[in-house]
Motif scaffolding. Structure first.
Motif, PDB file in Angstrom:
ATOM      1  N   GLU A  21       0.832  -1.206   0.000  1.00  9.82           N
ATOM      2  CA  GLU A  21       0.000   0.000   0.000  1.00  9.82           C
ATOM      3  C   GLU A  21       0.866   1.255   0.000  1.00  9.82           C
ATOM      4  O   GLU A  21       0.587   2.216  -0.704  1.00  9.82           O
ATOM      5  N   CYS A  74     -11.499  -1.573   4.114  1.00 16.69           N
ATOM      6  CA  CYS A  74     -11.386  -2.968   3.691  1.00 16.69           C
ATOM      7  C   CYS A  74     -10.821  -3.838   4.813  1.00 16.69           C
ATOM      8  O   CYS A  74     -11.342  -4.920   5.094  1.00 16.69           O
ATOM      9  N   ASN A  75      -9.773  -3.352   5.485  1.00 19.68           N
ATOM     10  CA  ASN A  75      -9.167  -4.146   6.558  1.00 19.68           C
ATOM     11  C   ASN A  75     -10.090  -4.249   7.766  1.00 19.68           C
ATOM     12  O   ASN A  75     -10.269  -5.329   8.332  1.00 19.68           O
ATOM     13  N   PHE A 130     -13.884  -5.862   5.723  1.00 18.32           N
ATOM     14  CA  PHE A 130     -13.852  -7.102   4.954  1.00 18.32           C
ATOM     15  C   PHE A 130     -12.884  -8.123   5.541  1.00 18.32           C
ATOM     16  O   PHE A 130     -13.226  -9.284   5.747  1.00 18.32           O
ATOM     17  N   MET A 131     -11.650  -7.667   5.836  1.00 13.14           N
ATOM     18  CA  MET A 131     -10.656  -8.619   6.348  1.00 13.14           C
ATOM     19  C   MET A 131     -11.091  -9.169   7.708  1.00 13.14           C
ATOM     20  O   MET A 131     -11.029 -10.373   7.946  1.00 13.14           O
ATOM     21  N   VAL A 188     -12.082   0.098  -3.825  1.00 16.10           N
ATOM     22  CA  VAL A 188     -12.290  -1.346  -3.684  1.00 16.10           C
ATOM     23  C   VAL A 188     -11.140  -2.160  -4.278  1.00 16.10           C
ATOM     24  O   VAL A 188     -10.497  -2.944  -3.583  1.00 16.10           O
ATOM     25  N   ILE A 189     -10.855  -1.944  -5.587  1.00 12.62           N
ATOM     26  CA  ILE A 189      -9.865  -2.787  -6.274  1.00 12.62           C
ATOM     27  C   ILE A 189      -8.476  -2.633  -5.654  1.00 12.62           C
ATOM     28  O   ILE A 189      -7.834  -3.613  -5.272  1.00 12.62           O
ATOM     29  N   LEU A 198      -8.284  -4.177  -2.165  1.00 14.24           N
ATOM     30  CA  LEU A 198      -8.287  -5.648  -2.140  1.00 14.24           C
ATOM     31  C   LEU A 198      -6.965  -6.195  -2.661  1.00 14.24           C
ATOM     32  O   LEU A 198      -6.412  -7.155  -2.103  1.00 14.24           O
ATOM     33  N   ALA A 235      -4.015  -8.230  -0.264  1.00 12.92           N
ATOM     34  CA  ALA A 235      -4.141  -9.663  -0.546  1.00 12.92           C
ATOM     35  C   ALA A 235      -3.310 -10.528   0.397  1.00 12.92           C
ATOM     36  O   ALA A 235      -3.794 -11.527   0.940  1.00 12.92           O
ATOM     37  N   MET A 247      -4.652 -10.655   3.892  1.00 16.66           N
ATOM     38  CA  MET A 247      -5.881 -11.444   3.945  1.00 16.66           C
ATOM     39  C   MET A 247      -5.589 -12.929   4.004  1.00 16.66           C
ATOM     40  O   MET A 247      -6.201 -13.668   4.767  1.00 16.66           O
ATOM     41  N   TYR A 300     -19.625  -4.097   4.478  1.00 16.22           N
ATOM     42  CA  TYR A 300     -18.669  -3.786   3.417  1.00 16.22           C
ATOM     43  C   TYR A 300     -19.313  -3.902   2.037  1.00 16.22           C
ATOM     44  O   TYR A 300     -19.076  -3.071   1.155  1.00 16.22           O
ATOM     45  N   CYS A 338     -19.557  -1.430  -1.302  1.00 13.64           N
ATOM     46  CA  CYS A 338     -19.128  -1.809  -2.646  1.00 13.64           C
ATOM     47  C   CYS A 338     -20.274  -1.636  -3.646  1.00 13.64           C
ATOM     48  O   CYS A 338     -20.078  -1.062  -4.729  1.00 13.64           O
TER      49      CYS A 338
END
Lengths: 360, 360, 360
Positions: free
Chosen positions: C76, C102-103, C106-107, C248-249, C252, C256, C259, C345, C349
């Protein structure tokens, strides 16, 4: 009179009392008056706090705690009343919001930090903290909702907003009364008072304490009057925005006495007392002093004062309430928790200093 | 038929049933129609609730609880469907938001208050309360985020907002289904049902219960149709804003039956049941009824209805969710907790009454 | 070199390494470059994560955990530095906000979901989760408050906003340092590291691990440079909005590696490690990477970058922080908790995909 003199001799904060007469001396510039009135308020507030504690020992924890919070907020009330009479509603509201945020964040956070630097982990009664945080939450909702619902439509008329402010003020005062009933009477076993045995300081006789209370209150009223008169001009001279003065300086000055008590309790590992002073004082301002000022503005002020605050103040009060809720959830603290809360307060101070908003 | 008649004889609320036929009698003024339809819905809702409980005893707690929540919300669904067909989307949304807020604040708060006035301290299963609060939080996010992201840019086209509303509605319905799977199947041991043994009331035979369910549902549908037709004109006559009617009156009328059950359970120290009814019902409206109405609007309504609410409604839903989350954190309650929550609701009511917003 | 080759043979994710050289091969269209750089970053991130874990085993949990978080965020940081140098501040900020959300959602959510699908109920150390959530809360306040206080007045000048951003950035970095001091030194007994004994994987020799770290970091830097160059044009071609790509992209792709580690730990019932990676990484981005980028923009960027985010990003960060706070309150999880968080999340999105906001 001996204990009073002894107290003054042993408490360096009280040496500032020497500045009290100085401020009535000569036609001073506003900035000097402003500085002197700040310097004069601090020892008066400390004396007030000390005298109250002595009375509290006699009356018992329940009534004493209430007396402590009430008299601790007397400075703020007197400052606000002076500003109210002068019609300086922006200053009144900035000062109310400032005191709530300062007590709920800085006073609480610095207590946890100072206590945590001495004691590895500290526990406290989270029941009381949750009660106070809940009442603070209610007050924040009462201040937030009228703005949110009015927003986007044609702005509500001043008369409508007045009616609403009176209704919500009464609701807040009733809730504050119910909160006292709950914590002092029906469920007082859950709000166990701090053990005064650890104090070890000589208590004052009742007569001296009550006399000091009366005398100091009058002096605070006089000094506060000058403070409010000089604060705006002094701010211009010093390059401070009115928002910074109202929100930060007034709040720190007005809360000086309570801070001394709260920090000292935290160092003695009596975090229950610190939390009760910090959050209890914020709650009293939000649910009692503020609505009472709204109602009094009909009698004392040039025009009625509403319960509406500028959005930035509302945002800071919401964040302060959320922080207090999240932190006091566990009833356990270490130094970093205090540092986090103080830093939230510092974010507010830095922002208000660098980016002075036009308080409405 | 005897148990039904006995029930009507012993339950004063059901005497209001006498008003049900009256409302079909004559060409009444809108205000009278409005008042009569409110008066008629209450006993029908009570009968519905009673019949559902009898069925629930036979089917077991898991399926029975779901049935209870579903049929309790039937009145709201039927009212909303009538308004949907008439294209009165502002009323539909005000009513949805109103029911969520009323259930999560007033029904929950009044249960804790009424229970707390009888019992000193009450404990309940906080696992279930947290689950419901979490789902309510998700629904609030789904309603909030499109408005926040759209704001400030060129307003999103109606078509875009429709696509988004359909996507989010499906997500909410799926989540609701997963929630049922979780609490009724995979982890049901954490959501222990209430002990029906304490009830002591004579259960109805299955046939009578199901027959009553069917009959009452039809009558509720008829009365609701009149209610929606008359409510707007009645509001104008009575000087009530449409926002106040949609948000407060419709929600209180529609939730009457569930409130009777929730309050009665709280007085019997069965706070688990009260919390399950109050929050469970709010969750079902937010994650099932509301998205289903959005999807049905493509078929039934004159134009598709979006998932967007006016900012004031969103703010009240967020505060209701936060309150429910903070309160149910401990799984322990006393009367003041209930009073605090009811007062948050009162702030909304006072503000909507004094300061009627233009609901969009 | 044998363990490295073995690792590549056994880890299907690493087979994607074959794509790394391909991307330097020919004058490809932007869309292909974009796709290839995504495909190439993933296995590099996985290698980076694996090498870091090997080093961590040698240095002990305390320093190892920090190293893991830091190197996990290296991708990042490198992506952000490339974008910073190109002056693409909208992309930098979307990517920072995206990684935090995201972290934290989602994570964390997918870890709880995947772990919960295998284990009925999972417990974890809520002390650490609360610490991370608290620090995330502070960062959110720092990002929120300047916008709120500036709003409604004449917009603050760029210079004022810069001064403010620098002040708040320093405050955040200091807080992050204090947080490390707290969790690694003064109170480390409360943040017990995960038991590496369960791992069972062959550790790499120190030399190989450090060599891999160095080599992979260089390759990530190269691939990232291409990624940032191609991402905007590719987005236009694919019909994706820049907001969706940045938020988003990029998040993620960049996350990766972490995750993979977090999910695998959750499946092994080591939820402490999952929570530490997910929230610890979000905290590091918010309190360290983001403020460092603000400070570096004075040196590297064409103009200074402020700490202000577009309101939608701030709203999503607040919701992510609230979700993490509410969820980690109990220290206990089951699959539905994870599903709820992932759905929050997904709401973001879906909304960003359907309703692309103009990121400023």
């Amino acid at each position: 009179m001996t204990p009073l003199i002894q107290e003054i001799r042993h408490n360096p904060l009280l040496w500032l009392l020497a500045f009290v007469p100085a401020k009535f001396a000569a036609p001073l510039a506003h900035t000097l008056l402003f500085a002197l009135s700040i310097v004069a308020i601090v020892p008066l507030a400390a004396l007030l706090s000390r005298a109250t504690e002595s009375v509290a020992t006699k009356t018992g924890d329940a009534i004493g705690g209430l007396l402590n919070a009430t008299l601790g907020n007397l400075t703020e009330l007197i400052i606000a009343l002076a500003a109210l009479r002068a019609g300086q509603y922006a200053l009144v509201k900035a000062s109310i919001a400032g005191v709530i945020v300062c007590n709920a964040l800085f006073m609480l956070g610095a207590s946890l930090l100072l206590g945590g630097l001495k004691h590895h982990v500290q526990d406290y009664n989270r029941g009381n903290a949750r009660l106070q945080a809940g009442m603070l939450f209610l007050a924040t909702v009462a201040i937030l909702i009228p703005s949110v619902l009015a927003e986007g439509d044609a702005p509500a008329s001043a008369a409508t907003m007045q009616t609403l402010s009176v209704g919500l003020s009464v609701l807040l005062i009733v809730t504050y009364g119910l909160g006292l009933l709950f914590s002092l009477k029906t469920h007082r076993e859950f709000f166990g008072g701090a053990d005064h045995g650890e104090h070890g300081e000589a208590e004052w006789p009742m007569g001296l304490a009550l006399g000091t209370l009366a005398g100091v209150t009058v002096m605070v009223a006089l000094v506060s009057e000058v403070f409010v008169e000089s604060v705006q001009q002094a701010a211009t001279t010093l390059g401070l925005s009115p928002a910074f003065v109202g929100f930060v300086i007034v709040a720190l000055v007005g809360g000086a006495a309570e801070m001394v008590s709260a920090f000292s309790a935290a160092r003695k590992n009596r975090l229950d007392l610190s939390v009760a002073i910090a959050l209890g004082s914020a709650v009293q301002i939000a649910l009692f002093v503020c609505p009472v000022l709204v109602l009094l503005s009909f009698v004392l002020g040039p025009t009625p004062m509403s319960l509406q605050f500028w959005p930035g103040a509302v945002a800071m009060m919401i964040i302060a309430t959320m922080t207090a809720s999240l932190v006091t959830n566990t009833g356990r603290s270490a130094w970093f928790v205090g540092a986090l809360i103080v830093n939230v307060y510092l974010i507010f101070c830095i922002t208000l200093y660098v980016l002075p908003p036009a308080v409405r």
